[in-house]
Design a protein around this motif. Structure first.
Motif, PDB file in Angstrom:
ATOM      1  N   LYS A  22     -21.528 -22.682 -48.040  1.00 36.70           N
ATOM      2  CA  LYS A  22     -22.471 -23.885 -47.458  1.00 36.70           C
ATOM      3  C   LYS A  22     -23.205 -24.294 -48.080  1.00 36.70           C
ATOM      4  O   LYS A  22     -23.744 -25.653 -47.998  1.00 36.70           O
ATOM      5  CB  LYS A  22     -23.816 -22.638 -46.503  1.00 36.70           C
ATOM      6  CG  LYS A  22     -23.224 -22.024 -45.018  1.00 36.70           C
ATOM      7  CD  LYS A  22     -22.219 -22.920 -44.569  1.00 36.70           C
ATOM      8  CE  LYS A  22     -20.976 -22.571 -43.030  1.00 36.70           C
ATOM      9  NZ  LYS A  22     -20.688 -22.802 -42.935  1.00 36.70           N
TER      10      LYS A  22
ATOM     11  N   LYS B 297     -18.488 -27.010 -46.836  1.00 38.57           N
ATOM     12  CA  LYS B 297     -19.736 -26.004 -45.817  1.00 38.57           C
ATOM     13  C   LYS B 297     -19.367 -26.475 -44.517  1.00 38.57           C
ATOM     14  O   LYS B 297     -19.742 -26.111 -43.638  1.00 38.57           O
ATOM     15  CB  LYS B 297     -21.088 -27.216 -46.513  1.00 38.57           C
ATOM     16  CG  LYS B 297     -20.567 -28.540 -46.552  1.00 38.57           C
ATOM     17  CD  LYS B 297     -22.067 -29.904 -46.696  1.00 38.57           C
ATOM     18  CE  LYS B 297     -21.799 -30.634 -46.647  1.00 38.57           C
ATOM     19  NZ  LYS B 297     -23.169 -31.838 -46.764  1.00 38.57           N
TER      20      LYS B 297
ATOM     21  N   GLY C 288     -26.781 -20.152 -41.952  1.00 37.27           N
ATOM     22  CA  GLY C 288     -26.004 -21.031 -41.767  1.00 37.27           C
ATOM     23  C   GLY C 288     -24.458 -20.078 -41.078  1.00 37.27           C
ATOM     24  O   GLY C 288     -23.746 -20.758 -40.476  1.00 37.27           O
TER      25      GLY C 288
END
Length: 163
Positions: A75, A81, A104
Motif C-alpha cells: 500500500k 498500491k 487497506g
C-alpha cells in the motif's frame, strides 16, 4: 471484474498444505495462480520479475515478514498500491482484523479457505487494462460519431448552397 477467468492471484502462505488447497480452489474458479511461501518472494516477483496480478491473498502469520507488513509495503508503493490485498488467518483476532482493514486490506478471511471465500474474492479484483480499453473504445466511437456528423452537416450545407 467481468471476466473472473482472466484473474491472476498471487498467494502468499508458508504452509504447503494451505497453498495447495487455496491454489486448487482458485484454479477451480478459473483463476491463474502463482504461489510463494514468503512476503519477500512475493515482493521480488512483483518488483524484480514484474509479475502482474489482480489480487494478493496472503496469510497473516508468515515468517520473515508478516502478511500485515507485506500489506503495508504494498500500500505504500506507488507501483503496487492499487493491487487489492486480502489477508487470511487461522486465528480470529479482532484487533488484527481491524488493523489490516485500516491499513487497506480488502478483506480478512479465516482459514481454512472455502470455495465461498474464493468466489467472494472476484468482487475485489479489478482489471485496469479492461477499463482502459473500454474508455478508449468510447473515445473512438465518439470521434467516429463526430466525424460522420460533420460529414452529414457538410453535405447538408453543400446541398442547400447548390440549389
Amino acid at each position: 471484474m467481468s471476466n473472473f477467468e482472466e484473474a491472476h492471484v498471487l498467494v502468499v502462505d508458508d504452509s504447503s498444505v494451505d497453498r495447495r488447497l487455496i491454489e486448487r480452489l482458485l484454479r477451480v474458479s478459473s483463476c491463474k495462480v502463482t504461489v510463494v511461501d514468503s512476503g519477500l518472494k512475493a515482493l521480488q516477483l512483483l518488483g524484480v520479475d514484474g509479475l502482474k496480478v489482480d489480487l494478493i491473498l496472503t496469510d497473516y502469520s508468515i515468517p520473515g515478514m508478516t502478511g500485515y507488513e507485506l500489506l503495508k509495503k504494498i500500500k505504500k508503493s506507488s507501483k503496487f498500491k492499487e493491487i487489492p490485498v486480502v489477508i487470511m488467518s487461522s486465528e480470529n483476532v479482532l484487533q488484527r482484523t481491524g488493523k489490516c482493514l485500516e491499513e487497506g486490506a480488502k478483506d480478512f478471511i479465516l482459514k481454512p479457505v472455502k470455495l465461498a471465500n474464493v468466489k467472494k474474492l472476484k468482487n475485489y479484483m479489478k482489471r485496469p487494462s479492461t477499463t482502459r480499453f473500454n474508455y478508449f473504445c468510447c473515445i473512438y466511437y465518439y470521434i467516429f460519431f463526430l466525424f460522420f456528423l460533420s460529414l452529414f452537416l457538410f453535405f447538408c450545407v453543400f446541398v442547400c448552397l447548390s440549389q
